[in-house]
Design a protein around this motif. Structure first.
Motif, PDB file in Angstrom:
ATOM      1  N   ILE A  51       0.855  -1.185   0.000  1.00 36.94           N
ATOM      2  CA  ILE A  51       0.000   0.000   0.000  1.00 36.94           C
ATOM      3  C   ILE A  51       0.894   1.238   0.000  1.00 36.94           C
ATOM      4  O   ILE A  51       1.921   1.266   0.676  1.00 36.94           O
ATOM      5  N   VAL A  52       0.501   2.243  -0.770  1.00 32.32           N
ATOM      6  CA  VAL A  52       1.208   3.526  -0.787  1.00 32.32           C
ATOM      7  C   VAL A  52       0.232   4.600  -0.331  1.00 32.32           C
ATOM      8  O   VAL A  52      -0.875   4.711  -0.858  1.00 32.32           O
ATOM      9  N   ILE A  53       0.654   5.367   0.665  1.00 33.04           N
ATOM     10  CA  ILE A  53      -0.098   6.551   1.090  1.00 33.04           C
ATOM     11  C   ILE A  53       0.743   7.736   0.645  1.00 33.04           C
ATOM     12  O   ILE A  53       1.884   7.888   1.061  1.00 33.04           O
ATOM     13  N   CYS A  54       0.166   8.559  -0.229  1.00 33.84           N
ATOM     14  CA  CYS A  54       0.954   9.585  -0.889  1.00 33.84           C
ATOM     15  C   CYS A  54       0.251  10.941  -0.834  1.00 33.84           C
ATOM     16  O   CYS A  54      -0.945  11.046  -1.120  1.00 33.84           O
ATOM     17  N   GLU A  55       1.016  11.960  -0.488  1.00 34.58           N
ATOM     18  CA  GLU A  55       0.543  13.345  -0.532  1.00 34.58           C
ATOM     19  C   GLU A  55       0.436  13.770  -1.998  1.00 34.58           C
ATOM     20  O   GLU A  55       1.305  13.450  -2.804  1.00 34.58           O
ATOM     21  N   TYR A  56      -0.619  14.494  -2.329  1.00 30.74           N
ATOM     22  CA  TYR A  56      -0.783  14.961  -3.710  1.00 30.74           C
ATOM     23  C   TYR A  56       0.260  16.006  -4.089  1.00 30.74           C
ATOM     24  O   TYR A  56       0.818  15.971  -5.175  1.00 30.74           O
ATOM     25  N   HIS A  57       0.543  16.934  -3.175  1.00 32.61           N
ATOM     26  CA  HIS A  57       1.441  18.039  -3.496  1.00 32.61           C
ATOM     27  C   HIS A  57       2.786  17.833  -2.799  1.00 32.61           C
ATOM     28  O   HIS A  57       3.040  18.382  -1.732  1.00 32.61           O
ATOM     29  N   LEU A  58       3.660  17.035  -3.410  1.00 36.44           N
ATOM     30  CA  LEU A  58       5.009  16.812  -2.892  1.00 36.44           C
ATOM     31  C   LEU A  58       5.938  17.878  -3.460  1.00 36.44           C
ATOM     32  O   LEU A  58       5.655  18.454  -4.521  1.00 36.44           O
ATOM     33  N   PRO A  59       7.061  18.163  -2.811  1.00 33.81           N
ATOM     34  CA  PRO A  59       7.942  19.237  -3.288  1.00 33.81           C
ATOM     35  C   PRO A  59       8.525  19.001  -4.676  1.00 33.81           C
ATOM     36  O   PRO A  59       8.736  19.949  -5.420  1.00 33.81           O
ATOM     37  N   ASP A  60       8.751  17.742  -5.050  1.00 35.03           N
ATOM     38  CA  ASP A  60       9.403  17.481  -6.341  1.00 35.03           C
ATOM     39  C   ASP A  60       8.512  16.771  -7.352  1.00 35.03           C
ATOM     40  O   ASP A  60       8.969  16.427  -8.442  1.00 35.03           O
ATOM     41  N   ALA A  61       7.241  16.528  -7.020  1.00 33.91           N
ATOM     42  CA  ALA A  61       6.352  15.845  -7.976  1.00 33.91           C
ATOM     43  C   ALA A  61       4.903  15.951  -7.541  1.00 33.91           C
ATOM     44  O   ALA A  61       4.599  16.266  -6.396  1.00 33.91           O
ATOM     45  N   ASN A  62       4.057  15.642  -8.469  1.00 34.19           N
ATOM     46  CA  ASN A  62       2.632  15.519  -8.239  1.00 34.19           C
ATOM     47  C   ASN A  62       2.375  14.096  -7.720  1.00 34.19           C
ATOM     48  O   ASN A  62       2.877  13.126  -8.271  1.00 34.19           O
ATOM     49  N   GLY A  63       1.595  13.951  -6.652  1.00 36.44           N
ATOM     50  CA  GLY A  63       1.342  12.639  -6.069  1.00 36.44           C
ATOM     51  C   GLY A  63       0.669  11.662  -7.012  1.00 36.44           C
ATOM     52  O   GLY A  63       0.955  10.464  -6.999  1.00 36.44           O
ATOM     53  N   ALA A  64      -0.219  12.155  -7.875  1.00 37.91           N
ATOM     54  CA  ALA A  64      -0.883  11.271  -8.832  1.00 37.91           C
ATOM     55  C   ALA A  64       0.123  10.720  -9.846  1.00 37.91           C
ATOM     56  O   ALA A  64       0.067   9.543 -10.213  1.00 37.91           O
ATOM     57  N   MET A  65       1.054  11.550 -10.271  1.00 35.01           N
ATOM     58  CA  MET A  65       2.097  11.083 -11.203  1.00 35.01           C
ATOM     59  C   MET A  65       3.040  10.099 -10.500  1.00 35.01           C
ATOM     60  O   MET A  65       3.488   9.128 -11.106  1.00 35.01           O
ATOM     61  N   LEU A  66       3.338  10.357  -9.238  1.00 34.26           N
ATOM     62  CA  LEU A  66       4.182   9.434  -8.476  1.00 34.26           C
ATOM     63  C   LEU A  66       3.517   8.070  -8.379  1.00 34.26           C
ATOM     64  O   LEU A  66       4.182   7.038  -8.535  1.00 34.26           O
ATOM     65  N   ILE A  67       2.233   8.042  -8.151  1.00 29.04           N
ATOM     66  CA  ILE A  67       1.510   6.766  -8.064  1.00 29.04           C
ATOM     67  C   ILE A  67       1.598   6.009  -9.389  1.00 29.04           C
ATOM     68  O   ILE A  67       1.804   4.798  -9.408  1.00 29.04           O
ATOM     69  N   LYS A  68       1.462   6.712 -10.509  1.00 29.20           N
ATOM     70  CA  LYS A  68       1.623   6.056 -11.816  1.00 29.20           C
ATOM     71  C   LYS A  68       3.001   5.423 -11.940  1.00 29.20           C
ATOM     72  O   LYS A  68       3.146   4.299 -12.418  1.00 29.20           O
ATOM     73  N   ARG A  69       4.036   6.155 -11.518  1.00 27.92           N
ATOM     74  CA  ARG A  69       5.404   5.624 -11.594  1.00 27.92           C
ATOM     75  C   ARG A  69       5.581   4.436 -10.657  1.00 27.92           C
ATOM     76  O   ARG A  69       6.246   3.465 -10.996  1.00 27.92           O
ATOM     77  N   LEU A  70       5.007   4.526  -9.464  1.00 25.90           N
ATOM     78  CA  LEU A  70       5.119   3.421  -8.510  1.00 25.90           C
ATOM     79  C   LEU A  70       4.404   2.170  -9.013  1.00 25.90           C
ATOM     80  O   LEU A  70       4.865   1.053  -8.780  1.00 25.90           O
ATOM     81  N   LEU A  71       3.296   2.363  -9.694  1.00 25.57           N
ATOM     82  CA  LEU A  71       2.591   1.216 -10.266  1.00 25.57           C
ATOM     83  C   LEU A  71       3.423   0.530 -11.347  1.00 25.57           C
ATOM     84  O   LEU A  71       3.287  -0.670 -11.574  1.00 25.57           O
ATOM     85  N   ALA A  72       4.282   1.275 -12.013  1.00 23.27           N
ATOM     86  CA  ALA A  72       5.171   0.669 -13.004  1.00 23.27           C
ATOM     87  C   ALA A  72       6.251  -0.172 -12.326  1.00 23.27           C
ATOM     88  O   ALA A  72       6.697  -1.173 -12.877  1.00 23.27           O
TER      89      ALA A  72
END
Length: 173
Positions: A51-72
């Protein structure tokens, strides 16, 4: 034995990150915390979170984009997005990133617990699907059919109306 779920927490707000870390550790989860997207991507390769709990507004990325990368990187990860933005403002990005749950800040721990229980159920379903797809459910053994003419075997296999059954060349028509 109960399965211990691995959670990757990506949150840039240090007090909230510490608070969530304490709560999740006391709840029995295995936890890895990060303060930005770069750390989260590196940690995901080694930690392999469920499970990943991720903030949407991270300093170096958008949380939704990070989730896409993590799913890869980890294909079966279940993602929960937390944000101070209203869901309606980021709904399109959330829908495209395959997010399981969304919590608007400030949220209470009961809301987090509810979303995590749902996420854990989803992880268990994914685990069962992997097991079911890799291991045959059952092996069926069919005994060999007895030898002999079909007309001799007709008494062993009852047929509703024998007047409608014709035997030709050892086949029932």
């Amino acid at each position: 034995m109960e399965v211990q779920f691995r959670i990757l927490l990506a949150e840039d707000d240090a007090p909230l990150r510490r608070s969530l870390k304490k709560f999740l550790t006391n709840a029995g989860y295995s936890l890895c915390t990060c303060s930005n997207a770069r750390e989260a991507l590196v940690a995901a390769e080694d930690f392999r979170p469920d499970i990943v709990i991720c903030e949407y507004h991270l300093p170096d990325a958008n949380g939704a984009m990070l989730i896409k990368r993590l799913l890869a990187v980890t294909h079966d990860v279940v993602a929960v997005l937390i944000s101070e933005f209203d869901f309606e403002l980021i709904a399109d990005e959330v829908a495209q990133s395959n997010v399981h749950g969304f919590l608007k800040k400030p949220f209470d721990l009961a809301e987090l617990e509810t979303v995590l229980m749902s996420a854990c159920c989803q992880v268990r379903i994914s685990m069962c699907n992997l097991m079911w797809n890799s291991v045959p459910v059952a092996t069926v053994y069919l005994p060999p059919t007895p030898r002999g003419k079909l007309s001799e075997r007709m008494d062993r296999y009852p047929v509703g109306n024998r007047s409608q059954v014709r035997v030709t060349n050892d086949r029932v028509i």
